[in-house]
Design a protein around this motif. Structure first.
Motif, short mmCIF file in Angstrom:
data_model
loop_
_atom_site.label_atom_id
_atom_site.label_comp_id
_atom_site.label_asym_id
_atom_site.label_seq_id
_atom_site.Cartn_x
_atom_site.Cartn_y
_atom_site.Cartn_z
N LEU A 1 0.81 -1.22 0.00
CA LEU A 1 0.00 0.00 0.00
C LEU A 1 0.85 1.27 0.00
CD1 LEU A 1 -2.78 -1.14 2.47
CD2 LEU A 1 -3.06 -0.67 0.02
N GLY A 2 2.17 1.12 0.05
CA GLY A 2 3.07 2.27 -0.04
C GLY A 2 3.58 2.82 1.27
N TYR A 3 3.31 2.15 2.38
CA TYR A 3 3.82 2.61 3.67
C TYR A 3 5.28 2.22 3.83
CZ TYR A 3 -0.98 3.52 5.00
OH TYR A 3 -2.25 4.01 5.05
N VAL A 4 6.03 3.04 4.55
CA VAL A 4 7.37 2.68 4.99
C VAL A 4 7.18 1.80 6.21
CG1 VAL A 4 9.57 3.52 5.88
CG2 VAL A 4 8.33 4.85 4.14
N VAL A 5 7.76 0.60 6.18
CA VAL A 5 7.46 -0.41 7.19
C VAL A 5 8.70 -0.78 7.98
CG1 VAL A 5 6.55 -2.72 7.55
CG2 VAL A 5 5.60 -1.30 5.73
N ARG A 6 8.49 -0.90 9.26
CA ARG A 6 9.53 -1.34 10.20
C ARG A 6 8.91 -2.45 11.04
NH1 ARG A 6 13.90 1.55 13.32
NH2 ARG A 6 13.81 2.97 11.58
N ILE A 7 9.61 -3.58 11.17
CA ILE A 7 9.16 -4.66 12.03
C ILE A 7 10.16 -4.80 13.17
CG2 ILE A 7 10.24 -6.44 10.61
CD1 ILE A 7 7.95 -8.31 11.37
N VAL A 8 9.66 -4.94 14.38
CA VAL A 8 10.51 -5.05 15.57
C VAL A 8 10.69 -6.53 15.87
CG1 VAL A 8 10.90 -4.25 17.91
CG2 VAL A 8 9.49 -2.88 16.36
N GLU A 9 11.84 -7.05 15.46
CA GLU A 9 12.06 -8.50 15.46
C GLU A 9 11.98 -9.14 16.83
OE1 GLU A 9 15.04 -10.06 16.63
OE2 GLU A 9 16.20 -8.28 17.04
N ASP A 10 12.43 -8.47 17.86
CA ASP A 10 12.40 -9.09 19.18
C ASP A 10 11.15 -8.70 19.97
OD1 ASP A 10 13.31 -6.47 19.44
OD2 ASP A 10 14.91 -6.95 20.85
N ALA A 11 10.20 -8.03 19.31
CA ALA A 11 8.88 -7.75 19.89
C ALA A 11 7.80 -8.49 19.11
CB ALA A 11 8.61 -6.25 19.89
N CYS A 12 8.23 -9.54 18.41
CA CYS A 12 7.33 -10.45 17.69
C CYS A 12 7.59 -11.86 18.18
CB CYS A 12 7.59 -10.39 16.18
SG CYS A 12 7.15 -8.83 15.42
N ALA A 13 6.61 -12.70 18.02
CA ALA A 13 6.75 -14.10 18.44
C ALA A 13 5.94 -14.98 17.51
CB ALA A 13 6.28 -14.26 19.88
N THR A 14 6.28 -16.26 17.52
CA THR A 14 5.53 -17.23 16.74
C THR A 14 5.55 -18.58 17.45
OG1 THR A 14 5.08 -18.04 14.51
CG2 THR A 14 7.41 -17.90 15.16
N PHE A 15 5.36 -19.64 16.71
CA PHE A 15 5.21 -20.99 17.28
C PHE A 15 5.97 -21.99 16.42
CE2 PHE A 15 1.43 -18.38 17.69
CZ PHE A 15 1.28 -18.33 19.07
N ASP A 16 6.21 -23.18 16.98
CA ASP A 16 6.70 -24.27 16.14
C ASP A 16 5.67 -24.50 15.04
OD1 ASP A 16 8.85 -24.77 17.91
OD2 ASP A 16 7.79 -26.38 18.95
N ARG A 17 6.12 -24.91 13.89
CA ARG A 17 5.21 -25.22 12.78
C ARG A 17 5.55 -26.59 12.21
NH1 ARG A 17 1.30 -21.35 13.47
NH2 ARG A 17 2.19 -19.28 13.30
N ARG A 18 4.53 -27.25 11.70
CA ARG A 18 4.71 -28.57 11.07
C ARG A 18 4.33 -28.49 9.60
NH1 ARG A 18 6.14 -32.63 14.19
NH2 ARG A 18 5.81 -32.44 16.43
N THR A 19 5.07 -29.22 8.80
CA THR A 19 4.75 -29.32 7.38
C THR A 19 3.61 -30.31 7.20
OG1 THR A 19 6.30 -31.11 6.99
CG2 THR A 19 7.16 -28.84 6.77
N ASP B 1 3.77 -33.12 5.89
CA ASP B 1 4.23 -34.48 6.23
C ASP B 1 4.76 -34.57 7.67
OD1 ASP B 1 6.58 -33.08 5.89
OD2 ASP B 1 7.45 -34.47 4.43
N GLU B 2 4.35 -33.61 8.50
CA GLU B 2 4.64 -33.61 9.94
C GLU B 2 6.08 -33.30 10.32
OE1 GLU B 2 2.30 -33.67 12.45
OE2 GLU B 2 0.94 -33.51 10.75
N LYS B 3 6.89 -32.79 9.40
CA LYS B 3 8.24 -32.36 9.75
C LYS B 3 8.11 -31.12 10.63
CE LYS B 3 12.61 -30.78 7.90
NZ LYS B 3 13.37 -30.40 6.71
N LEU B 4 8.85 -31.08 11.72
CA LEU B 4 8.78 -29.98 12.66
C LEU B 4 9.80 -28.89 12.34
CD1 LEU B 4 7.66 -28.83 15.37
CD2 LEU B 4 9.62 -29.97 16.46
N PHE B 5 9.33 -27.66 12.29
CA PHE B 5 10.21 -26.50 12.21
C PHE B 5 10.14 -25.79 13.55
CE2 PHE B 5 9.44 -27.23 7.70
CZ PHE B 5 10.71 -27.10 7.19
N PRO B 6 11.24 -25.78 14.31
CA PRO B 6 11.23 -25.14 15.62
C PRO B 6 10.97 -23.64 15.52
CG PRO B 6 13.19 -26.50 15.33
CD PRO B 6 12.51 -26.41 14.00
N VAL B 7 10.39 -23.10 16.56
CA VAL B 7 9.98 -21.70 16.60
C VAL B 7 11.11 -20.76 16.17
CG1 VAL B 7 10.47 -21.44 19.08
CG2 VAL B 7 8.79 -19.96 17.97
N ALA B 8 12.31 -20.97 16.63
CA ALA B 8 13.42 -20.07 16.28
C ALA B 8 13.68 -20.07 14.78
CB ALA B 8 14.69 -20.45 17.04
#
Length: 163
Positions: A104-122, A124-131
């Motif tokens: 949309l044309g905004y200048v964007v900044r993401i604060v990497e250490d003020a975001c979080a997520t979770f482990d994810r699985r593919t 075929d159940e392969k696990l991708f750790p949160v980090a």
């Protein structure tokens, strides 16, 4: 990221002190079994990072905050050109919102250490750790031209009077 809420609280304190507008989003899941449905305890914004009564809250049922009602008009009324993002989940709602903001044309900044997520699985159940999920998504966003910064860097930016 167990410290995400603490870092978000730091960002909020500076924004409020500097009178920088703050916008919150709340994801209202449409799934009947989701703890993120409207009215469920999981739908509440955590107390330590909760909006003040006068702060704008976007209610949404999709990943991007821009799918919520009234956000674009609110940003236009503020004359906003730069946006800072923090929250969960890095690879879902944050990523979708950041990408749409950039489109949309905004200048964007993401604060990497003020975001979080979770482990994810593919599929075929392969696990991708949160980090791995978090760092990979931040790398992808950075490669797409999104500014990725730490809380410390962002606090200096917010306090500079230039945002």
């Amino acid at each position: 990221n167990p410290d995400a809420e603490k870092r978000i609280a730091e960002l909020l304190a500076v924004c409020r002190r500097e009178q920088i507008p703050v916008i919150f989003s709340r994801y209202n899941s449409r799934r009947a079994d989701s703890p993120l449905r409207r009215g469920e305890p999981g739908n509440a914004i955590k107390r330590e990072v909760a909006p003040l009564p006068e702060e704008f809250v976007v209610e949404k049922s999709g990943n991007s905050v821009f799918k919520g009602e009234g956000l674009i008009a609110h940003l236009k009324s503020l004359g906003t050109t730069d946006l800072v993002f923090a929250g969960i989940a890095t690879d879902a709602c944050v990523s979708a919102s950041v990408r749409e903001a950039r489109d949309l044309g905004y200048v964007v900044r993401i604060v990497e250490d003020a975001c979080a997520t979770f482990d994810r699985r593919t599929c075929d159940e392969k696990l991708f750790p949160v980090a791995v999920v978090h760092e990979t998504e931040l790398g992808i966003l950075n490669a797409a031209g999104v500014g990725v910064y730490s809380t410390g860097e962002t606090l200096k930016y917010l306090a500079s009077g230039n945002p």
